[in-house]
Enzyme design. Sequence first.
Site, PDB file in Angstrom:
ATOM      1  CG  ASP A 182      -2.642  -1.152   1.384  1.00  9.31           C
ATOM      2  OD1 ASP A 182      -2.091  -1.195  -0.246  1.00  9.31           O
ATOM      3  OD2 ASP A 182      -2.401  -1.507   2.489  1.00  9.31           O
ATOM      4  CG  ASP A 235      -6.382  -2.010  -0.997  1.00 11.87           C
ATOM      5  OD1 ASP A 235      -6.597  -2.820  -1.386  1.00 11.87           O
ATOM      6  OD2 ASP A 235      -5.677  -1.473  -0.312  1.00 11.87           O
TER       7      ASP A 235
END
Length: 209
Positions: A163, A177
């Site tokens: 991320d 995501d």
Amino acid sequence: MSDDREDRTPDPDPAVPEPAVPEPTAPEPDDPVRPAGSAVSVTPRRMTLLLFGIAVVVFALDLVTKIAAVAFIDPRNPVELIGDTVTLTLIRNPGAAFSMATGMTWLLTLVAVGVVIGVVRIGRTLSSRWWALGLGLVLGGALGNLVDRIFRSPGPLQGHVVDFVSVGWWPVFNVADSSIVCGAILLVALTLFGIEPSGGTTSRKGDAA
């Protein structure tokens, strides 16, 4: 002399048109007669191709951005894009989207596999572009994070997802995501408005329109 006049055929009257003889028409090879039901089978195939095309684009974008994030972002030195509000912050997430369920990596991997299988099965019968878009976003995002869980450290089914996008107080996320969330919101909206995967609509009373 009288015999010669009798043998001659009178010339046709130019004022009277000759009847038109219709020319025989041959069947065109480029326009064959379609069997019943063939037109319906074309649409699901196109929607399936659209679904997989969207999934491939999302997966490729997610993979490229993750590779670039690992190569150019120092976890100890976030890159500021808009002050402290929007930054590129590299973290390794063992949990689900937006850093949820961090202690259930293996279970999340199995769930991602199930999501991929379910989307592929549903996608074979689609006739709605909106459903193809929503499922394509979900499939591409699920594949992007699934690859991380399988191939990244610390090991298969335990891999941590990369991320790198941080926006304000929102948990750090990635392209996969955001794609999953957008696709899920779209699918929920389609369900609420009664738009079915087959392309039809359902009224509030449950009757197909």
